[in-house]
Design a protein around this motif. Structure first.
Motif, PDB file in Angstrom:
ATOM      1  N   VAL A  69       0.860  -1.180   0.000  1.00 45.40           N
ATOM      2  CA  VAL A  69       0.000   0.000   0.000  1.00 45.40           C
ATOM      3  C   VAL A  69       0.900   1.236   0.000  1.00 45.40           C
ATOM      4  O   VAL A  69       1.524   1.565   0.999  1.00 45.40           O
ATOM      5  N   ASP A  70       0.984   1.909  -1.152  1.00 49.05           N
ATOM      6  CA  ASP A  70       1.810   3.114  -1.276  1.00 49.05           C
ATOM      7  C   ASP A  70       1.077   4.361  -0.798  1.00 49.05           C
ATOM      8  O   ASP A  70       1.687   5.271  -0.243  1.00 49.05           O
ATOM      9  N   ALA A  71      -0.224   4.401  -1.009  1.00 49.87           N
ATOM     10  CA  ALA A  71      -1.035   5.547  -0.579  1.00 49.87           C
ATOM     11  C   ALA A  71      -2.435   5.050  -0.246  1.00 49.87           C
ATOM     12  O   ALA A  71      -2.918   4.068  -0.825  1.00 49.87           O
ATOM     13  N   PHE A  72      -3.053   5.729   0.704  1.00 54.04           N
ATOM     14  CA  PHE A  72      -4.390   5.322   1.141  1.00 54.04           C
ATOM     15  C   PHE A  72      -5.116   6.581   1.598  1.00 54.04           C
ATOM     16  O   PHE A  72      -4.667   7.277   2.506  1.00 54.04           O
ATOM     17  N   THR A  73      -6.224   6.891   0.944  1.00 51.41           N
ATOM     18  CA  THR A  73      -7.063   8.009   1.364  1.00 51.41           C
ATOM     19  C   THR A  73      -8.494   7.517   1.490  1.00 51.41           C
ATOM     20  O   THR A  73      -8.868   6.485   0.917  1.00 51.41           O
ATOM     21  N   MET A  74      -9.277   8.257   2.247  1.00 52.53           N
ATOM     22  CA  MET A  74     -10.696   7.958   2.406  1.00 52.53           C
ATOM     23  C   MET A  74     -11.480   9.244   2.282  1.00 52.53           C
ATOM     24  O   MET A  74     -11.028  10.291   2.746  1.00 52.53           O
TER      25      MET A  74
END
Length: 141
Positions: A69-74
């Protein structure tokens, strides 16, 4: 037992909430209700807790599956009960957006496990009558 301390530190409704480890979160009421925009509204803090709780679950699950997981937004949107006092969260929608070397099926399953089984905040909101909906995007799809 969890212990939280709150102290009024700004205006009439601006509080500093501190946990046992010294982490501080500022809360306040809206300016329309007499606040001074010192911090997060308490009901918004519930949605932030939902995102944080599910995010921890999802990353943990994907790491165990050796997904990167390089980037994670919500993006979380909530609607409260109209015309009621107190007004609780009625409809909540979350869009999970993950980037990296991630199998989309594994990402969807991780989100499902969090939202339906592991996330205590999601279950708390559900038991209060909240309708939680979610979707997941992996690498923009």
């Amino acid at each position: 037992m969890i212990k939280i301390e709150l102290e009024r530190v700004a205006g009439d409704f601006g509080f500093a909430a501190k946990d046992a480890y010294g982490h501080v979160v500022h809360t306040d009421s809206s300016p329309e209700s007499g606040g001074i925009n010192f911090g997060v509204r308490p009901m918004q803090l519930l949605l932030m807790g939902l995102g944080s709780c599910s995010g921890i679950d999802i990353v943990s699950i994907l790491k165990k599956q050796r997904q990167t997981v390089d980037a994670f937004t919500m993006k979380i949107e909530g609607g409260r009960e109209p015309g009621k006092e107190p007004s609780i969260w009625q409809d909540i929608t979350i869009v999970f957006e993950l980037t990296g070397d991630i199998d989309p099926d594994k990402a969807r399953k991780a989100c499902e496990l969090s939202m339906d089984k592991y996330c205590s905040v999601a279950e708390t909101l559900r038991r209060a009558g909240g309708n939680l909906k979610w979707s997941v995007k992996v690498n923009g799809k």
